[in-house]
Design a protein around this motif. Structure first.
Motif, PDB file in Angstrom:
ATOM      1  N   PHE A  63      26.267   7.827 -19.677  1.00 14.31           N
ATOM      2  CA  PHE A  63      26.480   6.019 -19.964  1.00 14.31           C
ATOM      3  C   PHE A  63      24.940   6.100 -20.256  1.00 14.31           C
ATOM      4  CE2 PHE A  63      30.915   6.365 -16.934  1.00 14.31           C
ATOM      5  CZ  PHE A  63      31.056   5.657 -17.729  1.00 14.31           C
ATOM      6  N   GLU A  64      23.984   6.559 -19.811  1.00  8.47           N
ATOM      7  CA  GLU A  64      22.761   6.343 -19.843  1.00  8.47           C
ATOM      8  C   GLU A  64      22.361   6.749 -21.067  1.00  8.47           C
ATOM      9  OE1 GLU A  64      18.411   7.886 -17.670  1.00  8.47           O
ATOM     10  OE2 GLU A  64      20.326   9.622 -17.886  1.00  8.47           O
ATOM     11  N   GLN A  65      23.084   7.530 -21.927  1.00 14.24           N
ATOM     12  CA  GLN A  65      23.202   7.596 -23.843  1.00 14.24           C
ATOM     13  C   GLN A  65      23.347   6.238 -24.606  1.00 14.24           C
ATOM     14  OE1 GLN A  65      20.173  10.177 -24.869  1.00 14.24           O
ATOM     15  NE2 GLN A  65      20.239  10.203 -22.595  1.00 14.24           N
ATOM     16  N   LEU A  66      24.636   5.906 -23.708  1.00 13.08           N
ATOM     17  CA  LEU A  66      25.150   5.444 -24.579  1.00 13.08           C
ATOM     18  C   LEU A  66      24.304   4.034 -24.771  1.00 13.08           C
ATOM     19  CD1 LEU A  66      29.080   6.280 -22.953  1.00 13.08           C
ATOM     20  CD2 LEU A  66      28.387   6.779 -25.694  1.00 13.08           C
ATOM     21  N   SER A  67      24.208   3.238 -23.527  1.00 10.75           N
ATOM     22  CA  SER A  67      23.191   2.058 -23.302  1.00 10.75           C
ATOM     23  C   SER A  67      22.400   2.274 -23.949  1.00 10.75           C
ATOM     24  CB  SER A  67      22.706   2.145 -21.563  1.00 10.75           C
ATOM     25  OG  SER A  67      22.213   3.624 -21.007  1.00 10.75           O
ATOM     26  N   MET A  68      21.451   3.020 -23.915  1.00 10.32           N
ATOM     27  CA  MET A  68      20.320   2.959 -25.832  1.00 10.32           C
ATOM     28  C   MET A  68      20.739   2.325 -26.399  1.00 10.32           C
ATOM     29  SD  MET A  68      18.004   5.941 -24.212  1.00 10.32           S
ATOM     30  CE  MET A  68      18.012   6.946 -22.878  1.00 10.32           C
ATOM     31  N   GLY A  69      22.380   2.954 -26.976  1.00 10.90           N
ATOM     32  CA  GLY A  69      22.543   1.987 -28.226  1.00 10.90           C
ATOM     33  C   GLY A  69      23.395   1.400 -28.502  1.00 10.90           C
ATOM     34  N   CYS A  70      24.132   0.137 -27.147  1.00 10.86           N
ATOM     35  CA  CYS A  70      24.113  -0.328 -26.830  1.00 10.86           C
ATOM     36  C   CYS A  70      24.618  -0.634 -25.661  1.00 10.86           C
ATOM     37  CB  CYS A  70      25.571  -1.388 -28.064  1.00 10.86           C
ATOM     38  SG  CYS A  70      25.773  -3.005 -27.485  1.00 10.86           S
ATOM     39  N   THR A  71      24.195  -1.828 -24.696  1.00 16.16           N
ATOM     40  CA  THR A  71      24.302  -2.362 -23.787  1.00 16.16           C
ATOM     41  C   THR A  71      25.399  -2.571 -23.485  1.00 16.16           C
ATOM     42  OG1 THR A  71      23.017  -3.895 -23.011  1.00 16.16           O
ATOM     43  CG2 THR A  71      21.567  -2.188 -22.207  1.00 16.16           C
ATOM     44  N   THR A  72      25.694  -3.470 -24.081  1.00 15.22           N
ATOM     45  CA  THR A  72      26.720  -4.476 -23.631  1.00 15.22           C
ATOM     46  C   THR A  72      28.814  -3.291 -23.997  1.00 15.22           C
ATOM     47  OG1 THR A  72      26.324  -6.276 -24.795  1.00 15.22           O
ATOM     48  CG2 THR A  72      28.889  -6.597 -24.670  1.00 15.22           C
ATOM     49  N   THR A  73      28.676  -2.618 -25.102  1.00 13.75           N
ATOM     50  CA  THR A  73      30.027  -1.576 -25.039  1.00 13.75           C
ATOM     51  C   THR A  73      29.895  -0.671 -24.077  1.00 13.75           C
ATOM     52  OG1 THR A  73      29.710  -2.141 -27.806  1.00 13.75           O
ATOM     53  CG2 THR A  73      30.106  -0.079 -27.028  1.00 13.75           C
ATOM     54  N   THR A  74      28.859  -0.850 -24.194  1.00 12.31           N
ATOM     55  CA  THR A  74      28.277   0.350 -22.496  1.00 12.31           C
ATOM     56  C   THR A  74      29.088   0.321 -21.151  1.00 12.31           C
ATOM     57  OG1 THR A  74      26.102   1.962 -23.939  1.00 12.31           O
ATOM     58  CG2 THR A  74      27.229   3.165 -21.057  1.00 12.31           C
ATOM     59  N   ALA A  75      28.550  -1.167 -21.130  1.00 10.95           N
ATOM     60  CA  ALA A  75      29.306  -1.765 -20.368  1.00 10.95           C
ATOM     61  C   ALA A  75      30.466  -1.964 -19.977  1.00 10.95           C
ATOM     62  CB  ALA A  75      29.046  -3.608 -19.710  1.00 10.95           C
ATOM     63  N   MET A  76      30.910  -2.760 -21.248  1.00  7.75           N
ATOM     64  CA  MET A  76      33.166  -2.071 -21.285  1.00  7.75           C
ATOM     65  C   MET A  76      33.707  -0.592 -21.267  1.00  7.75           C
ATOM     66  SD  MET A  76      33.382  -4.325 -24.917  1.00  7.75           S
ATOM     67  CE  MET A  76      31.817  -4.596 -25.741  1.00  7.75           C
ATOM     68  N   LEU A  77      32.819   0.455 -21.873  1.00  3.76           N
ATOM     69  CA  LEU A  77      33.176   2.049 -21.179  1.00  3.76           C
ATOM     70  C   LEU A  77      33.152   2.351 -19.853  1.00  3.76           C
ATOM     71  CD1 LEU A  77      31.305   3.213 -24.437  1.00  3.76           C
ATOM     72  CD2 LEU A  77      34.059   3.143 -23.862  1.00  3.76           C
ATOM     73  N   THR A  78      32.567   2.476 -19.160  1.00  2.00           N
ATOM     74  CA  THR A  78      32.324   2.034 -17.217  1.00  2.00           C
ATOM     75  C   THR A  78      32.937   1.287 -17.300  1.00  2.00           C
ATOM     76  OG1 THR A  78      30.688  -0.030 -17.523  1.00  2.00           O
ATOM     77  CG2 THR A  78      29.493   1.743 -17.627  1.00  2.00           C
ATOM     78  N   ILE A  79      33.911   0.187 -16.858  1.00  2.00           N
ATOM     79  CA  ILE A  79      34.936  -0.777 -16.600  1.00  2.00           C
ATOM     80  C   ILE A  79      36.071  -0.038 -17.134  1.00  2.00           C
ATOM     81  CG2 ILE A  79      35.773  -2.926 -17.006  1.00  2.00           C
ATOM     82  CD1 ILE A  79      33.726  -4.027 -16.930  1.00  2.00           C
ATOM     83  N   HIS A  80      36.134   0.253 -18.464  1.00  2.00           N
ATOM     84  CA  HIS A  80      36.958   1.091 -18.954  1.00  2.00           C
ATOM     85  C   HIS A  80      37.556   2.229 -17.920  1.00  2.00           C
ATOM     86  CE1 HIS A  80      40.929   2.376 -21.348  1.00  2.00           C
ATOM     87  NE2 HIS A  80      39.985   3.354 -21.431  1.00  2.00           N
ATOM     88  N   ASN A  81      36.404   2.891 -17.582  1.00  2.00           N
ATOM     89  CA  ASN A  81      36.655   4.537 -16.939  1.00  2.00           C
ATOM     90  C   ASN A  81      37.100   4.006 -15.503  1.00  2.00           C
ATOM     91  OD1 ASN A  81      35.898   6.760 -17.804  1.00  2.00           O
ATOM     92  ND2 ASN A  81      34.613   5.292 -19.778  1.00  2.00           N
ATOM     93  N   MET A  82      36.673   2.954 -14.660  1.00  6.96           N
ATOM     94  CA  MET A  82      37.260   2.495 -13.205  1.00  6.96           C
ATOM     95  C   MET A  82      38.291   2.507 -13.347  1.00  6.96           C
ATOM     96  SD  MET A  82      35.355  -0.360 -11.178  1.00  6.96           S
ATOM     97  CE  MET A  82      36.126  -1.621 -12.245  1.00  6.96           C
TER      98      MET A  82
END
Length: 117
Positions: free
Chosen positions: A78-97
């Motif tokens: 998630f740290e690496q993904l957030s460097m590309g797009c924090t918004t999309t990474t936030a969606m991915l963290t919620i999806h994973n949860m």
């Protein structure tokens, strides 16, 4: 007196997760992040590509189609993904949860519907 030293070096697997996530963020997320935010775009295609890499089921159990990673391993990704797009990474963290919760506590019917077993 006994001293215990912690090893904070990443494992080979963690380094591979980090590298894969960094490459994905640089190639798929970063070039589009500002436009997606500006235009309120939901990046379905990027999320599908993230799913193909396993980024949509990081800590869901392997038996439910996830990777079964630890929260630490997932955080590295998630740290690496957030460097590309924090918004999309936030969606991915919620999806994973949500995926983890369904895989862990969902009924058989719900798991059959939402988990790739």
């Amino acid at each position: 007196l006994r001293v215990c030293l912690m090893n904070f070096e990443l494992t080979d697997d963690q380094l591979a997760f980090e590298d894969t996530a960094r490459q994905f963020a640089q190639q798929e997320l970063a070039p589009n992040a500002a436009m997606w935010d500006r235009e309120h775009h939901f990046p379905v295609e990027a999320l599908k590509k993230a799913g193909e890499l396993g980024f949509c089921g990081l800590y869901a159990p392997e038996g439910a189609g996830g990777l079964g990673l630890s929260r630490l391993d997932s955080s590295i990704i998630f740290e690496q993904l957030s460097m590309g797009c924090t918004t999309t990474t936030a969606m991915l963290t919620i999806h994973n949860m949500a995926t983890w919760m369904i895989a862990t506590w969902g009924t058989s019917e719900v798991k059959d519907m939402w988990c790739d077993q």
